[in-house]
Each structure stands twice: as C-alpha cells, then as structure tokens.
Design an enzyme around this catalytic site. Sequence first.
Site, mmCIF file in Angstrom:
data_model
loop_
_atom_site.group_PDB
_atom_site.id
_atom_site.type_symbol
_atom_site.label_atom_id
_atom_site.label_comp_id
_atom_site.label_asym_id
_atom_site.label_seq_id
_atom_site.Cartn_x
_atom_site.Cartn_y
_atom_site.Cartn_z
ATOM 1 N N SER A 105 -28.473 -7.745 12.573
ATOM 2 C CA SER A 105 -28.775 -8.303 13.773
ATOM 3 C C SER A 105 -29.372 -7.199 14.570
ATOM 4 C CB SER A 105 -27.440 -8.748 14.280
ATOM 5 O OG SER A 105 -26.567 -7.626 15.019
ATOM 6 N N GLU A 143 -23.540 -9.513 10.867
ATOM 7 C CA GLU A 143 -23.559 -8.065 11.210
ATOM 8 C C GLU A 143 -22.331 -7.530 10.862
ATOM 9 O OE1 GLU A 143 -24.091 -4.972 12.700
ATOM 10 O OE2 GLU A 143 -26.112 -6.157 12.744
ATOM 11 N N HIS A 165 -42.122 -12.716 46.342
ATOM 12 C CA HIS A 165 -41.295 -13.974 46.349
ATOM 13 C C HIS A 165 -42.368 -15.241 46.324
ATOM 14 C CE1 HIS A 165 -38.242 -16.950 47.058
ATOM 15 N NE2 HIS A 165 -39.126 -17.748 48.059
#
Length: 470
Positions: free
Chosen positions: A180, A202, A449
């Site tokens: 993984s 994993e 923003h």
Amino acid sequence: MANTYDLIVLGSGPGGYVAAIRASQLGLKTAIVERENLGGICLNWGCIPTKALLRSAEVFHNMKRAADYGLAAENISADIDAVVKRSRGVAKQLNQGVTHLMKKNKIDVIMGDGKIVEKGKVAVKGEKGEEEISAKNIIIATGARARDLPFAKADGKRIWTYRHAMTPPEMPKKLLVIGSGAIGIEFASFYNDMGADVTVVEMMDRIVPVEDEEISKFLEKSLKKQGMTIMTGAGVKNIETSDKGVKAEIEDSNGKAQSHDFSHVIVAVGIQPNVETIGLDELGIEPDDRFHIKTDDMCRTNVEGIYAIGDVTGGPWLAHKASHEGVIAVEAIAADMGKGDRPHAMDPNNIPGCTYCHPQIASVGLTEAKAKEAGHDVKTGNFPFIGNGKAIALGETEGFVKTVFDAKTGELLGAHMIGAEVTELIQGYTVGKTLETTETELMNTVFPHPTLSEMMHESVLDAYERVLHM
C-alpha cells in the site's frame, strides 16, 4: 560522433536527462546512454502515464456524480482499451519532448546497454554493435525496477507489476493489490474507480505507512467507503495461478490464514536498483545496506569521477528527487572544472511526496510522530476541507490539512494533506520549509480567496489557537 566527453550519463530518466541538460548549460560536452526509451521509467512507464490513467478514472468518477452538480449523464461506461491508449499517447508525447530537448542542448544520445568497463570508460552495446566512449566524469542514473515476491513472479497475465497494470490485457474483475505504498494505492484507486472489486493487503499496521498516522487512518476510511477491502497487519503467504484466475493464501492480523480468489494480482512491494550489469563490482563501488549505491551529499560514490543519482541510490525514490540530484551532481562536477559555484546539498526533509489516489495525499517534512521522536516539543494544526468555501463549491469536502511546528522556535517541521488537489498545494509548504519559515511568516502571508490554499493558512492558525473558520 566523437568518443570523448566531459560527462557521460548512464540512463535517461528524470535524473539522467535533467543532469545532461544542466551539464550542457554549463558548457560540458555530454553524452547520455539509454537502453530503452528516452525519459526512462518515469515518463514512459511510471509517473506520467499513471497520472493519465488516474485522470481518466477521476473524470469517470465525477461523471457518476453528475447529479450532484445539477447535470445529467446517463448510460456512462468506461473503455479500458481507450483509457490505456490515451495514457500511452501521453507517454509518447513526452518521450518525443525529451528527444527534442537532447537535440536542442546538443547532447549526444547513444542507444544501447551501457557498462562502465573502467574508470572513465563506458562500453555501449547497441543494435549496430559495441562502441566505447570515455569521460572523466560518469553519472549513474540507471533507476530501479519492481521487486518480485519469490512466490509471485510477475507473468503479465495474472500477476502484474506496475508495467503490466498500465497496459492490462483485460479489465480485472476482482483485483488483489499487495502493498500500500504510493504505487499500490494509486493502482488500487484507479481500478476501483474503473469498476473492479479491489482488495489491498499491507503487512504494516496501516496503509501508506510513511505518511502521518492521521492521513493513513483517513485514507483507509475513505477507501473502504468507496468499496475497497483493506487488510492491514496482513500478509500474502502463497499464490497459485490458473487460466481462470488467482488463488491467494492471506494471513490476517490475527494470524488466521484463508484462501481468497481473485482475477488478477498487482505486486507493489517496493523496488530494486538496476545495478547488476553496469560494472559496479569490478570498480568496487560501494552499496548501502539495501544494495542501492551509496553516495555523499554531492552524489559522489566512493570511486573518484563516478556519481550516482535517483532510484539507483537511497530513498526517497521520487522523480523530483532524482532531477534535483542530477543538478547537484553536475554542478559539483562543473565547479571542480572551474565552471560555476559549488551547489548546496539537498535536505531530505524538504522533499515533498505525492500520492495520486482518490483522495490525493501530499506531504513534506516530519510526521507528528517523527517530530516527537526527534525530540521536538510540537504544536499541530488541523483544518478540514468542509470548512473551506472553495472546497464546498467544488463538491470536494473530504480531507484536511495538518501542520507540525516546533513549539519553541516556531519552525515548520512538516505538513500533511489529504483531499482534492493537495498535490498542487504542497509546494507552498515546501518553499516555506526550504526558506526555514516559522509560523509568523505563514500567518502573515495573504492567501487568495476563494481557494483551497486558504486551508493551509487556517491549519497554521489552528496550531496557534487562532483559527478563523472553525
């Protein structure tokens, strides 16, 4: 073509070809030796074509969410052959781009298998026979290949490495991914989005184990929500293949072994360096404890005049690390020749890592746990995507940004991100770390923003109890 150069580069991946270009810029007569395709694994079989595959999977995933955006998309489907064809086209375009760059920079390209036969001499065996070239300086940039499991040798039919997974003979129905790390998780994500039933095994106690623990936990939860089966602390003990599929014996975290059926397996358990046939043993070039080439901070080996960069050396095994090492090695060589200044060594803590799964992961520097192990008293900040206006507008509210600071000095020790487009955001923190930024500079920086980058600001503010939008 003259046979004597200032520099010979063995391998034309992102380390090798960048080294050759920088050498040409500094006035070094340069040759590059490549046995397969200019651009190496990264451009032809790694970083770039996999991102093309993942982009197709991302578009397909978003098409299925069309209704969330007030749109209609009916009877959508994926054609794996067409997806692969696009990916190969992208790789071809970039290969041609590197070819152009070699010509533009007057770099001699010699196709064939190169071997350092003695200090300063390389024999190249190509289609037209063997020739010998010489240079005072040689950079080894031969890269690495996928590591096999002794009981799961890749055959390209049922058991795949990353190369097979990029040009699959068929779409897998039930896929086992062993490992993984970035490669395993990216292919698991791709095939899951394309409709395969995916299981990831994993051996460590969490997926993407090099990442911050909070990132690992969040990703596991997200992938399970997408339908993946995740088995951590587990191991594949045996694999048997047949014309019909694969039978894998998997031992779970409790030590219980069971047999599972799959259509295909991807083995993604790491890499092994391409060092066997290039003359290292005869030269006495010293390996590290994982059989990669040992180098100093200027990429020099223990043999004068021979340098090594990229995946053939120690980790992290990343294309951008290889490219930067290529520049360092060449500038060190040029400085010794009286051409330019000696370069700065690279700080491994300032190398970002990116994983292009869904959701994406990006990080730089120390995890919270590693920072504490190193003796730091830490402050951490965390800001969620759901608190960011741009993320809400995009419909991408899954994820967070985490920052780690030294509580005494304010030094930015690490940054860890998961969510949409974080691989495009991490460089902001990387620049900050390279400039030895503290929390003060980051808090006093104006972030535009509405952007996802505002989460980077808010995470810093959160570490110092000044968060605004949470």
